[in-house]
Design a protein around this motif. Structure first.
Motif, PDB file in Angstrom:
ATOM      1  N   PRO A   1       0.829  -1.209   0.000  1.00  0.00           N
ATOM      2  CA  PRO A   1       0.000   0.000   0.000  1.00  0.00           C
ATOM      3  C   PRO A   1       0.862   1.258   0.000  1.00  0.00           C
ATOM      4  O   PRO A   1       1.964   1.279   0.549  1.00  0.00           O
ATOM      5  N   ALA A   2       0.347   2.294  -0.601  1.00  0.00           N
ATOM      6  CA  ALA A   2       1.088   3.552  -0.692  1.00  0.00           C
ATOM      7  C   ALA A   2       1.235   4.181   0.687  1.00  0.00           C
ATOM      8  O   ALA A   2       0.327   4.124   1.509  1.00  0.00           O
ATOM      9  N   GLN A   3       2.358   4.770   0.933  1.00  0.00           N
ATOM     10  CA  GLN A   3       2.627   5.455   2.187  1.00  0.00           C
ATOM     11  C   GLN A   3       2.804   6.934   1.872  1.00  0.00           C
ATOM     12  O   GLN A   3       3.565   7.303   0.970  1.00  0.00           O
ATOM     13  N   ALA A   4       2.110   7.775   2.617  1.00  0.00           N
ATOM     14  CA  ALA A   4       2.219   9.210   2.406  1.00  0.00           C
ATOM     15  C   ALA A   4       3.563   9.706   2.915  1.00  0.00           C
ATOM     16  O   ALA A   4       4.071   9.247   3.930  1.00  0.00           O
ATOM     17  N   ALA A   5       4.131  10.639   2.189  1.00  0.00           N
ATOM     18  CA  ALA A   5       5.394  11.228   2.618  1.00  0.00           C
ATOM     19  C   ALA A   5       5.138  12.232   3.728  1.00  0.00           C
ATOM     20  O   ALA A   5       4.063  12.821   3.821  1.00  0.00           O
ATOM     21  N   GLU A   6       6.145  12.421   4.558  1.00  0.00           N
ATOM     22  CA  GLU A   6       6.005  13.404   5.621  1.00  0.00           C
ATOM     23  C   GLU A   6       6.069  14.805   5.027  1.00  0.00           C
ATOM     24  O   GLU A   6       6.778  15.049   4.052  1.00  0.00           O
ATOM     25  N   MET A   7       5.350  15.718   5.665  1.00  0.00           N
ATOM     26  CA  MET A   7       5.353  17.107   5.210  1.00  0.00           C
ATOM     27  C   MET A   7       6.712  17.730   5.507  1.00  0.00           C
ATOM     28  O   MET A   7       7.252  17.565   6.594  1.00  0.00           O
ATOM     29  N   ALA A   8       7.247  18.435   4.555  1.00  0.00           N
ATOM     30  CA  ALA A   8       8.506  19.138   4.762  1.00  0.00           C
ATOM     31  C   ALA A   8       8.236  20.414   5.546  1.00  0.00           C
ATOM     32  O   ALA A   8       7.146  20.987   5.475  1.00  0.00           O
ATOM     33  N   SER A   9       9.231  20.844   6.278  1.00  0.00           N
ATOM     34  CA  SER A   9       9.053  22.098   7.019  1.00  0.00           C
ATOM     35  C   SER A   9       8.954  23.241   6.013  1.00  0.00           C
ATOM     36  O   SER A   9       9.468  23.153   4.899  1.00  0.00           O
ATOM     37  N   PRO A  10       8.308  24.356   6.377  1.00  0.00           N
ATOM     38  CA  PRO A  10       8.154  25.470   5.417  1.00  0.00           C
ATOM     39  C   PRO A  10       9.481  25.994   4.899  1.00  0.00           C
ATOM     40  O   PRO A  10       9.552  26.479   3.781  1.00  0.00           O
ATOM     41  N   ALA A  11      10.543  25.869   5.669  1.00  0.00           N
ATOM     42  CA  ALA A  11      11.842  26.358   5.203  1.00  0.00           C
ATOM     43  C   ALA A  11      12.390  25.477   4.083  1.00  0.00           C
ATOM     44  O   ALA A  11      13.163  25.941   3.252  1.00  0.00           O
ATOM     45  N   GLN A  12      11.988  24.207   4.039  1.00  0.00           N
ATOM     46  CA  GLN A  12      12.504  23.283   3.039  1.00  0.00           C
ATOM     47  C   GLN A  12      11.623  23.202   1.803  1.00  0.00           C
ATOM     48  O   GLN A  12      12.049  22.677   0.786  1.00  0.00           O
ATOM     49  N   ARG A  13      10.403  23.702   1.869  1.00  0.00           N
ATOM     50  CA  ARG A  13       9.485  23.582   0.738  1.00  0.00           C
ATOM     51  C   ARG A  13       9.901  24.518  -0.387  1.00  0.00           C
ATOM     52  O   ARG A  13      10.247  25.672  -0.174  1.00  0.00           O
TER      53      ARG A  13
ATOM     54  N   ASP B   1       7.954  25.584  -2.806  1.00  0.00           N
ATOM     55  CA  ASP B   1       6.905  26.525  -3.190  1.00  0.00           C
ATOM     56  C   ASP B   1       6.597  27.543  -2.096  1.00  0.00           C
ATOM     57  O   ASP B   1       5.712  28.370  -2.258  1.00  0.00           O
ATOM     58  N   ALA B   2       7.322  27.503  -0.984  1.00  0.00           N
ATOM     59  CA  ALA B   2       7.092  28.467   0.091  1.00  0.00           C
ATOM     60  C   ALA B   2       7.708  29.809  -0.303  1.00  0.00           C
ATOM     61  O   ALA B   2       8.811  29.859  -0.845  1.00  0.00           O
ATOM     62  N   PRO B   3       7.012  30.896  -0.036  1.00  0.00           N
ATOM     63  CA  PRO B   3       7.578  32.207  -0.381  1.00  0.00           C
ATOM     64  C   PRO B   3       8.730  32.555   0.555  1.00  0.00           C
ATOM     65  O   PRO B   3       8.765  32.128   1.705  1.00  0.00           O
ATOM     66  N   SER B   4       9.665  33.291   0.038  1.00  0.00           N
ATOM     67  CA  SER B   4      10.771  33.721   0.892  1.00  0.00           C
ATOM     68  C   SER B   4      10.274  34.807   1.834  1.00  0.00           C
ATOM     69  O   SER B   4       9.229  35.432   1.632  1.00  0.00           O
ATOM     70  N   ALA B   5      11.030  35.056   2.870  1.00  0.00           N
ATOM     71  CA  ALA B   5      10.609  35.981   3.930  1.00  0.00           C
ATOM     72  C   ALA B   5      10.424  37.406   3.407  1.00  0.00           C
ATOM     73  O   ALA B   5       9.618  38.169   3.935  1.00  0.00           O
ATOM     74  N   GLU B   6      11.122  37.810   2.386  1.00  0.00           N
ATOM     75  CA  GLU B   6      11.027  39.177   1.894  1.00  0.00           C
ATOM     76  C   GLU B   6       9.708  39.434   1.148  1.00  0.00           C
ATOM     77  O   GLU B   6       9.342  40.588   0.946  1.00  0.00           O
ATOM     78  N   PHE B   7       9.015  38.387   0.715  1.00  0.00           N
ATOM     79  CA  PHE B   7       7.765  38.578  -0.005  1.00  0.00           C
ATOM     80  C   PHE B   7       6.533  38.354   0.852  1.00  0.00           C
ATOM     81  O   PHE B   7       5.418  38.482   0.369  1.00  0.00           O
ATOM     82  N   VAL B   8       6.708  38.013   2.115  1.00  0.00           N
ATOM     83  CA  VAL B   8       5.577  37.775   2.999  1.00  0.00           C
ATOM     84  C   VAL B   8       5.011  39.114   3.452  1.00  0.00           C
ATOM     85  O   VAL B   8       5.754  40.006   3.884  1.00  0.00           O
ATOM     86  N   ILE B   9       3.693  39.316   3.306  1.00  0.00           N
ATOM     87  CA  ILE B   9       3.045  40.558   3.729  1.00  0.00           C
ATOM     88  C   ILE B   9       2.665  40.423   5.184  1.00  0.00           C
ATOM     89  O   ILE B   9       1.910  39.552   5.552  1.00  0.00           O
ATOM     90  N   ALA B  10       3.209  41.303   6.005  1.00  0.00           N
ATOM     91  CA  ALA B  10       2.920  41.277   7.435  1.00  0.00           C
ATOM     92  C   ALA B  10       1.555  41.938   7.687  1.00  0.00           C
ATOM     93  O   ALA B  10       1.250  42.963   7.079  1.00  0.00           O
ATOM     94  N   PRO B  11       0.758  41.377   8.568  1.00  0.00           N
ATOM     95  CA  PRO B  11      -0.564  42.004   8.830  1.00  0.00           C
ATOM     96  C   PRO B  11      -0.458  43.305   9.605  1.00  0.00           C
ATOM     97  O   PRO B  11       0.433  43.616  10.279  1.00  0.00           O
TER      98      PRO B  11
END
Length: 61
Positions: free
Chosen positions: A37-49, A51-61
């Motif tokens: 049976p297929a096994q799901a992969a573990e989620m990578a941390s946001p720093a390793q992903r 497709d995660a945006p870099s810190a300079e493009f994150v809009i702070a609320p």
């Protein structure tokens, strides 16, 4: 009934094919013909992903 009739060969061939299917079906797991049976992969941390945006493009609320 003749000893070497075509029906005799036909029945032997059908029996051989059905027997081969039974043997393969019984040993499929041992031979690796069925996948585990297929096994799901573990989620990578946001720093390793990738497709995660870099810190300079994150809009702070």
């Amino acid at each position: 009934m003749r000893l070497l009739s075509s029906d005799l060969f036909r029945h032997f061939s059908i029996g051989f094919v059905l027997g081969a299917v039974l043997v393969v079906g019984a040993n499929a797991e041992e031979w690796g013909l069925t996948e585990s049976p297929a096994q799901a992969a573990e989620m990578a941390s946001p720093a390793q992903r990738a497709d995660a945006p870099s810190a300079e493009f994150v809009i702070a609320p």
